[in-house]
Design an enzyme around this catalytic site. Structure first.
Site, mmCIF file in Angstrom:
data_model
loop_
_atom_site.group_PDB
_atom_site.id
_atom_site.type_symbol
_atom_site.label_atom_id
_atom_site.label_comp_id
_atom_site.label_asym_id
_atom_site.label_seq_id
_atom_site.Cartn_x
_atom_site.Cartn_y
_atom_site.Cartn_z
ATOM 1 N N LYS A 297 0.838 -1.208 0.000
ATOM 2 C CA LYS A 297 0.000 0.000 0.000
ATOM 3 C C LYS A 297 0.871 1.255 0.000
ATOM 4 O O LYS A 297 1.594 1.514 0.955
ATOM 5 C CB LYS A 297 -0.908 0.054 1.233
ATOM 6 C CG LYS A 297 -1.925 1.198 1.103
ATOM 7 C CD LYS A 297 -2.600 1.554 2.390
ATOM 8 C CE LYS A 297 -1.846 2.579 3.203
ATOM 9 N NZ LYS A 297 -1.738 3.909 2.570
ATOM 10 N N GLU B 249 10.447 0.920 9.974
ATOM 11 C CA GLU B 249 11.465 1.946 9.741
ATOM 12 C C GLU B 249 10.784 3.282 10.000
ATOM 13 O O GLU B 249 9.889 3.679 9.252
ATOM 14 C CB GLU B 249 12.001 1.808 8.312
ATOM 15 C CG GLU B 249 13.388 2.375 8.172
ATOM 16 C CD GLU B 249 13.368 3.737 7.540
ATOM 17 O OE1 GLU B 249 13.376 4.725 8.321
ATOM 18 O OE2 GLU B 249 13.323 3.823 6.305
ATOM 19 N N CYS C 1 13.457 10.609 6.412
ATOM 20 C CA CYS C 1 13.519 10.240 7.833
ATOM 21 C C CYS C 1 14.947 10.362 8.353
ATOM 22 O O CYS C 1 15.159 10.559 9.540
ATOM 23 C CB CYS C 1 12.956 8.848 8.054
ATOM 24 S SG CYS C 1 13.368 7.707 6.758
ATOM 25 N N GLU D 160 10.675 15.374 15.385
ATOM 26 C CA GLU D 160 10.848 15.284 13.937
ATOM 27 C C GLU D 160 9.865 16.247 13.253
ATOM 28 O O GLU D 160 8.659 16.160 13.464
ATOM 29 C CB GLU D 160 10.596 13.857 13.458
ATOM 30 C CG GLU D 160 10.922 13.686 11.993
ATOM 31 C CD GLU D 160 10.697 12.267 11.481
ATOM 32 O OE1 GLU D 160 9.661 11.676 11.819
ATOM 33 O OE2 GLU D 160 11.551 11.778 10.738
HETATM 34 P P1 ADP Z 1 3.814 10.271 7.501
HETATM 35 O O1 ADP Z 1 3.674 10.931 8.839
HETATM 36 O O2 ADP Z 1 5.177 10.154 6.992
HETATM 37 O O3 ADP Z 1 2.737 10.638 6.537
HETATM 38 P P2 ADP Z 1 2.410 7.965 8.290
HETATM 39 O O4 ADP Z 1 3.024 7.100 9.309
HETATM 40 O O5 ADP Z 1 1.227 8.780 8.646
HETATM 41 O O6 ADP Z 1 3.606 8.771 7.732
HETATM 42 O O7 ADP Z 1 2.022 7.128 7.001
HETATM 43 C C1 ADP Z 1 2.854 6.148 6.437
HETATM 44 C C2 ADP Z 1 1.983 5.095 5.817
HETATM 45 O O8 ADP Z 1 1.212 4.465 6.839
HETATM 46 C C3 ADP Z 1 0.967 5.625 4.805
HETATM 47 O O9 ADP Z 1 0.871 4.695 3.748
HETATM 48 C C4 ADP Z 1 -0.321 5.676 5.619
HETATM 49 O O10 ADP Z 1 -1.476 5.572 4.827
HETATM 50 C C5 ADP Z 1 -0.159 4.443 6.499
HETATM 51 N N1 ADP Z 1 -0.945 4.462 7.749
HETATM 52 C C6 ADP Z 1 -1.427 5.522 8.419
HETATM 53 N N2 ADP Z 1 -2.079 5.123 9.533
HETATM 54 C C7 ADP Z 1 -2.009 3.762 9.573
HETATM 55 C C8 ADP Z 1 -2.462 2.740 10.478
HETATM 56 N N3 ADP Z 1 -3.123 3.039 11.583
HETATM 57 N N4 ADP Z 1 -2.166 1.470 10.190
HETATM 58 C C9 ADP Z 1 -1.458 1.133 9.090
HETATM 59 N N5 ADP Z 1 -1.015 2.030 8.203
HETATM 60 C C10 ADP Z 1 -1.275 3.338 8.426
#
Ligand code: ADP
Length: 490
Positions: free
Chosen positions: A194, A268, A302, A399
């Protein structure tokens, strides 16, 4: 203020004519479906979401939103492929498919680079020179391992894990997909991937590549959506392994969701990397490295060098040179080959960065931003530095994921180490010095997964990457990256 170093810039010496990358050669469809079982299929949710160009705020395409039923379908397709053609195939033949993916990415490199830049806001220069070639390099590298796993882990039997659920962020969309998909396939797993909701397009283009490469149906499935879709992959009982790259906050949620389950995982997560400049360093080179580490990528990395520690005797020189260099940086159209700093990936991310600029000032920091013009439409942030900050300040500890650098000083080696390690993170770091002995001491003392010396942000598929502390669990890349996709038995 014009100093001898930047006088030329103020006299217009660095005015560049526009050099836009053409987009005539790329095809972005109006609508994208899910890639499941080798076909592009409509989502059972019946829903689609917009993916926009953060530099113009215009819509690029509409993308299918996968719900639980769609994820279930993707996992079942991956399971079927795992139990069928993929595991029956000779490892050397699996390798050939992965080589084929690498070659098609190379052939379509210009298209991938332009789409990455359009969808994510990153400068075309970075997409063209870093994201796309490194993505191809990862497929090439792991293709080579597919039939050599017995040499990677001598004396042990290496078995695939099964179905890998992979969730990736928006900062290096194609490259992160390559980091995840290439080792998973080389080890004989099948995949449900995804991409992030703001940057799904290159993953969907990768789906086209995978179809063109002729991989058996269901070996790689790509589902698009936001956090709920990711959560659905994490909790699906048919998934054997989770690989996640993203924020520490979501990493924690995933870790909780997986607690007590049989699923293996790698995470990561975030970082707050320290760059340390000693007085004996080549200062011009160090300044260029700092700019590369935090500004060239909008700070959307990151492992970005978001903290800078400078030995006290050279701090004035470093800050003066850094400010001069910041004045020459071009913020604007990501598709222009002269652009150094592209668009911030999304409105939400820009608001987050701006809130940190307020926090930094409220905490008493001195903020300096370059004076360059930014376009009216789109999401932009000028390169920014904070001085006069201390270890407890939030702009030093948290961050930000934007082009914002917090600068502090140190006197002794020990002080530099203790300041650099005073962070909940431990992903990366950098040291700038003329002395090899200092480099070795530093790399042993900085608690970070990677420490660069007299350079920064250098990547190679053969090197493992990953963090200490809140920066994550496990390693990706190199031989270590295979381990995460295998069950090793004596
Ligand atoms: P950033 O802060 O870098 O946007 P996120 O951690 O919010 O990173 O998002 C990284 C990925 O995790 C994206 O593909 C997002 O859709 C997905 N994501 C966000 N929330 C969840 C969750 N609760 N469980 C699994 N994947 C998630």
């Amino acid at each position: 203020m014009a100093t001898p170093e930047n006088k030329l810039a103020f006299e217009g010496g660095w005015e560049y004519s526009p050099a836009p990358e053409s987009t005539d050669h790329i095809k972005v469809a109006k609508k994208y479906e899910l890639f499941i079982g080798g076909d592009f299929v409509k989502p059972q949710s019946g829903k689609y979401f917009d993916t926009i160009n953060p530099a113009t705020e215009g819509r690029l395409s509409r993308v299918a939103l996968a719900n639980d039923a769609d994820v279930d379908k993707a996992v079942k397709a991956a399971r079927k492929a795992y139990g069928g053609p993929w595991s029956r195939m000779k490892p050397a033949d699996r390798g050939k498919y992965i080589y084929r993916i690498a070659r098609i990415i190379q052939e379509r490199a210009r298209e991938f680079a332009a789409i990455e830049s359009l969808d994510g806001g990153k400068p075309i220069r970075e997409a063209r020179d870093v994201d796309v070639p490194l993505a191809a390099a990862h497929f090439f590298y792991y293709a080579g391992w597919a039939d050599k796993l017995e040499y990677a882990f001598p004396g042990r039997s290496a078995k695939p894990m099964g179905v890998a659920g992979q969730i990736i962020p928006w900062n290096f969309p194609l490259l992160m997909a390559a980091w995840k998909v290439a080792p998973a396939l080389a080890c004989g797993n099948t995949v449900v991937l995804k991409p992030a909701e703001t940057t799904p397009l290159t993953a969907l283009k990768l789906a086209e590549v995978i179809a063109d490469a002729g991989l058996p149906d269901g070996v790689v499935n790509i589902v698009t959506g936001a956090g709920d879709t990711g959560a659905s992959i994490v909790s699906h009982p048919g998934v054997d392994k989770i690989a996640f790259t993203g924020s520490t906050e979501v990493g924690r949620i995933i870790q909780k969701a997986l607690a007590g389950s049989r699923k293996k995982y790698t995470l990561e997560l975030g970082g707050k990397a320290a760059n340390i400049i000693f007085a004996d360093a080549a200062i011009d080179q160090a300044v260029e490295g700092i700019v590369n580490g935090i500004f060239f990528n909008q700070g959307h990395v990151c492992c970005a060098g978001s903290r800078l520690f400078v030995q006290e005797s050279v701090v004035e020189e470093v800050i003066r040179k850094l400010r001069d260099r910041m004045e020459t940086l071009i913020v604007g159209d990501p598709l222009d080959k002269n652009t150094d700093i592209g668009a911030i990936n999304s409105k939400a991310q820009l608001e987050k960065i701006e809130s940190y600029l307020d926090i930094g000032r409220e905490e008493g920091g001195d903020m300096y931003q370059s004076s360059c013009a930014v376009p009216e439409k789109g999401y932009w942030c000028r390169p920014t530095i904070f001085t006069g900050v201390s270890q407890s300040n939030r702009v030093v500890q948290e961050e930000i994921f934007g082009p914002v650098l917090a600068i502090q000083t140190f006197r002794t080696f020990e002080e530099a180490i203790s300041k650099a390690n005073n962070t909940p993170y431990g992903l990366s770091g950098g040291v700038w010095t003329d002395k090899g002995a200092k480099i070795f001491r530093m790399t042993q003392s900085v608690r970070a997964g990677v420490v660069w010396a007299n350079t920064f942000n250098k990547f190679d598929p053969t090197s493992p990457f990953g963090g200490y502390k809140e920066s994550g669990v496990g390693r990706e890349g190199g031989l270590h990256g295979l381990d995460a996709y295998l069950r090793l038995e004596a």
